[in-house]
Design an enzyme around this catalytic site. Structure first.
Site, PDB file in Angstrom:
ATOM      1  N   ARG A 246       0.870  -1.183   0.000  1.00 41.54           N
ATOM      2  CA  ARG A 246       0.000   0.000   0.000  1.00 41.54           C
ATOM      3  C   ARG A 246       0.898   1.222   0.000  1.00 41.54           C
ATOM      4  O   ARG A 246       2.011   1.179   0.555  1.00 41.54           O
ATOM      5  CB  ARG A 246      -0.869   0.057   1.269  1.00 41.54           C
ATOM      6  CG  ARG A 246      -2.137  -0.776   1.247  1.00 41.54           C
ATOM      7  CD  ARG A 246      -3.227  -0.180   0.354  1.00 41.54           C
ATOM      8  NE  ARG A 246      -4.447  -0.973   0.399  1.00 41.54           N
ATOM      9  CZ  ARG A 246      -4.756  -1.981  -0.416  1.00 41.54           C
ATOM     10  NH1 ARG A 246      -3.917  -2.333  -1.365  1.00 41.54           N
ATOM     11  NH2 ARG A 246      -5.909  -2.625  -0.295  1.00 41.54           N
ATOM     12  N   GLU A 275      -1.963   8.270  -3.601  1.00 50.18           N
ATOM     13  CA  GLU A 275      -2.387   7.923  -4.956  1.00 50.18           C
ATOM     14  C   GLU A 275      -3.843   8.376  -5.194  1.00 50.18           C
ATOM     15  O   GLU A 275      -4.618   8.455  -4.228  1.00 50.18           O
ATOM     16  CB  GLU A 275      -2.238   6.404  -5.196  1.00 50.18           C
ATOM     17  CG  GLU A 275      -3.146   5.538  -4.345  1.00 50.18           C
ATOM     18  CD  GLU A 275      -2.843   4.035  -4.502  1.00 50.18           C
ATOM     19  OE1 GLU A 275      -1.667   3.644  -4.483  1.00 50.18           O
ATOM     20  OE2 GLU A 275      -3.824   3.285  -4.659  1.00 50.18           O
ATOM     21  N   HIS A 293      -1.856   0.742  -9.396  1.00 50.92           N
ATOM     22  CA  HIS A 293      -2.567  -0.087  -8.406  1.00 50.92           C
ATOM     23  C   HIS A 293      -3.425  -1.165  -9.090  1.00 50.92           C
ATOM     24  O   HIS A 293      -4.642  -1.213  -8.922  1.00 50.92           O
ATOM     25  CB  HIS A 293      -3.433   0.804  -7.483  1.00 50.92           C
ATOM     26  CG  HIS A 293      -3.780   0.126  -6.189  1.00 50.92           C
ATOM     27  ND1 HIS A 293      -4.006   0.809  -5.021  1.00 50.92           N
ATOM     28  CD2 HIS A 293      -3.942  -1.193  -5.875  1.00 50.92           C
ATOM     29  CE1 HIS A 293      -4.293  -0.041  -4.043  1.00 50.92           C
ATOM     30  NE2 HIS A 293      -4.260  -1.274  -4.549  1.00 50.92           N
TER      31      HIS A 293
HETATM   32  P1  NAP Z   1      -1.826 -11.473   5.003  1.00 49.76           P
HETATM   33  O1  NAP Z   1      -2.016 -12.904   4.616  1.00 49.76           O
HETATM   34  O2  NAP Z   1      -2.547 -10.944   6.192  1.00 49.76           O
HETATM   35  O3  NAP Z   1      -0.260 -11.228   5.152  1.00 49.76           O
HETATM   36  C1  NAP Z   1       0.283 -10.098   5.731  1.00 49.76           C
HETATM   37  C2  NAP Z   1       1.641 -10.488   6.335  1.00 49.76           C
HETATM   38  O4  NAP Z   1       2.276  -9.299   6.820  1.00 49.76           O
HETATM   39  C3  NAP Z   1       1.521 -11.461   7.490  1.00 49.76           C
HETATM   40  O5  NAP Z   1       2.409 -12.516   7.250  1.00 49.76           O
HETATM   41  C4  NAP Z   1       1.956 -10.654   8.706  1.00 49.76           C
HETATM   42  O6  NAP Z   1       2.683 -11.501   9.586  1.00 49.76           O
HETATM   43  C5  NAP Z   1       2.850  -9.585   8.086  1.00 49.76           C
HETATM   44  N1  NAP Z   1       2.867  -8.362   8.882  1.00 49.76           N
HETATM   45  C6  NAP Z   1       1.809  -7.653   9.344  1.00 49.76           C
HETATM   46  N2  NAP Z   1       2.238  -6.575  10.025  1.00 49.76           N
HETATM   47  C7  NAP Z   1       3.588  -6.624  10.004  1.00 49.76           C
HETATM   48  C8  NAP Z   1       4.608  -5.800  10.543  1.00 49.76           C
HETATM   49  N3  NAP Z   1       4.310  -4.722  11.277  1.00 49.76           N
HETATM   50  N4  NAP Z   1       5.901  -6.135  10.313  1.00 49.76           N
HETATM   51  C9  NAP Z   1       6.208  -7.235   9.591  1.00 49.76           C
HETATM   52  N5  NAP Z   1       5.292  -8.059   9.049  1.00 49.76           N
HETATM   53  C10 NAP Z   1       3.990  -7.749   9.256  1.00 49.76           C
HETATM   54  O7  NAP Z   1      -2.264 -10.516   3.818  1.00 49.76           O
HETATM   55  P2  NAP Z   1      -2.167 -10.756   2.235  1.00 49.76           P
HETATM   56  O8  NAP Z   1      -3.431 -11.351   1.739  1.00 49.76           O
HETATM   57  O9  NAP Z   1      -0.872 -11.445   1.918  1.00 49.76           O
HETATM   58  O10 NAP Z   1      -2.128  -9.221   1.747  1.00 49.76           O
HETATM   59  C11 NAP Z   1      -1.105  -8.367   2.195  1.00 49.76           C
HETATM   60  C12 NAP Z   1      -1.352  -6.927   1.762  1.00 49.76           C
HETATM   61  O11 NAP Z   1      -1.121  -6.794   0.371  1.00 49.76           O
HETATM   62  C13 NAP Z   1      -2.792  -6.428   1.951  1.00 49.76           C
HETATM   63  O12 NAP Z   1      -3.008  -5.955   3.269  1.00 49.76           O
HETATM   64  C14 NAP Z   1      -2.919  -5.328   0.924  1.00 49.76           C
HETATM   65  O13 NAP Z   1      -2.696  -4.066   1.484  1.00 49.76           O
HETATM   66  C15 NAP Z   1      -1.813  -5.651  -0.097  1.00 49.76           C
HETATM   67  N6  NAP Z   1      -2.386  -5.949  -1.425  1.00 49.76           N
HETATM   68  C16 NAP Z   1      -2.189  -5.066  -2.440  1.00 49.76           C
HETATM   69  C17 NAP Z   1      -2.698  -5.351  -3.693  1.00 49.76           C
HETATM   70  C18 NAP Z   1      -2.498  -4.389  -4.845  1.00 49.76           C
HETATM   71  O14 NAP Z   1      -3.407  -4.273  -5.670  1.00 49.76           O
HETATM   72  N7  NAP Z   1      -1.366  -3.747  -4.958  1.00 49.76           N
HETATM   73  C19 NAP Z   1      -3.432  -6.523  -3.920  1.00 49.76           C
HETATM   74  C20 NAP Z   1      -3.612  -7.392  -2.862  1.00 49.76           C
HETATM   75  C21 NAP Z   1      -3.081  -7.105  -1.610  1.00 49.76           C
HETATM   76  P3  NAP Z   1       2.775 -11.192  11.165  1.00 49.76           P
HETATM   77  O15 NAP Z   1       1.372 -10.953  11.637  1.00 49.76           O
HETATM   78  O16 NAP Z   1       3.415 -12.412  11.715  1.00 49.76           O
HETATM   79  O17 NAP Z   1       3.641  -9.993  11.300  1.00 49.76           O
END
Ligand code: NAP
Length: 337
Positions: A246, A275, A293
């Protein structure tokens, strides 16, 4: 349907344009108002439209905060068409009994494909090469035209090794023979680590050792500017940085300075602070790949996301076969008891 049944139908607001067939699905259950302008309403306009409605079908650009919730006391469910939910104050929703849902899993592989495309594009100078060609600068073959960096066999670093991070790691390890390092607050289980050949390291080690660093952490107060000047200074001058997380996870001004001074080699960004505005310092550079995005934007995946958000809204407001059991709640404690 009798006029009485019709009158009892909940009212919902679809806050931005979405697939017409998905709006039709919602109309089978609800009185639906849509945003046909497809521009974001101001907070006051959004509150005025949402007042008296029980459900909101939201996009990542719709901000749902305590002030809006207080202005819309009849709201019962906010269903976001995205996995990220930093646009929604989930704690404020929970405190007011408003169920919140997102769309995990259905976009994982598509987003990982795109993240990998960005890694390759940054490392191999893909868009720079196209601009060079289209700009008429390609006059003959030369041994050192646009020399880039290898991806195969390099060290892939993942900040945020969740669903999408693991899917990116799989592509790197199995498809490109990469060494995979990651940093999360918690460690993955040993079986997942060994299947991905991935090692959990400190954030500092991740920054120091990654050849290609990918950011895929949720945006929160904790991850605001997770990558700023100090972190960029730890990276190798030959490293690339890819952000599909993000805007706000990276300090875009600090990144523009690091790229301009070649303190890192290249970057690829799908998301930006503020953005759709993009930091002018980034727009001026050749060594950064910029996309609007679109990491989850394949037709099939966006349709799956839109339908999952609709499934959530229908179930959250007590309709359809899953009434009362929305598939992907973010505050499931509201469903218990
Ligand atoms: P997810 O399964 O919840 O994975 C997020 C990971 O980040 C978890 O492994 C979590 O592990 C880690 N994390 C959270 N806070 C952290 C911190 N402070 N320091 C280090 N690690 C941290 O989510 P996901 O489905 O993979 O999606 C992740 C993100 O990608 C979404 O929240 C979204 O913003 C972004 N995204 C963007 C797009 C785009 O169009 N560009 C598309 C899809 C997703 P821990 O809890 O162990 O720290």
């Amino acid at each position: 349907m009798s006029p009485e049944q019709q009158a009892k139908r909940p009212a919902v607001l679809v806050c931005r344009r979405v697939f017409p067939e998905v709006v039709e699905r919602l109309r089978e259950h609800f009185e639906v108002e849509t945003n046909d302008e497809d521009a974001d309403w101001s907070p006051a306009q959004l509150a005025a439209r949402l007042r008296g409605k029980q459900g909101a079908y939201t996009m990542p650009t719709n901000r749902i905060d305590a002030a809006l919730l207080d202005a819309c006391p009849e709201l019962r469910a906010v269903c976001n068409m995205a996995v990220g939910f930093n646009n929604i104050d989930v704690a404020a929703c929970t405190a007011r009994g408003v169920l919140v849902t997102n769309t995990p899993d259905v976009l994982t592989e598509t987003t990982a494909d795109f993240a990998f495309a960005l890694v390759l594009a940054a490392a191999r100078r893909l868009t720079e090469g196209e601009h060079y060609l289209r700009g008429g600068r390609w006059t003959s073959w030369s041994f050192d035209t646009l020399l880039g960096l290898d991806v195969h066999g390099a060290t892939l670093g993942i900040l945020g090794m969740g669903r999408i991070g693991q899917a990116i790691a799989r592509r790197g390890a199995l498809g490109f023979g990469m060494r995979v390092l990651y940093h999360n607050r918690s460690r993955l289980d040993a079986a997942t680590e060994s299947a991905l050949g991935a090692s959990r390291v400190s954030k500092e080690q991740l920054l120091r050792e990654s050849d290609h660093l990918v950011l895929v952490v949720p945006y929160s107060a904790e991850t605001h500017h997770a990558i700023g000047a100090a972190e960029l200074a730890l990276m190798k001058p030959s490293a690339t940085l890819t952000n599909v997380a993000r805007g706000g996870v990276v300090d875009d001004a600090a990144l523009a300075a690091a790229l301009r001074e070649r303190r890192i080699a290249a970057a690829a960004l799908d998301v930006f602070e503020g953005e759709p505005a993009v930091h002018p310092g980034l727009l001026a550079l050749d060594n950064v790949v910029l996309t609007p995005h679109i990491a989850s934007a394949s037709l099939r995946t966006r349709l799956a996301m839109a339908n999952l958000a609709a499934d959530n809204l229908i179930a959250a407001l007590g309709r359809g076969p899953q009434a009362g059991r929305p598939p992907t709640p973010l505050n499931p404690e509201l469903l218990r008891g």
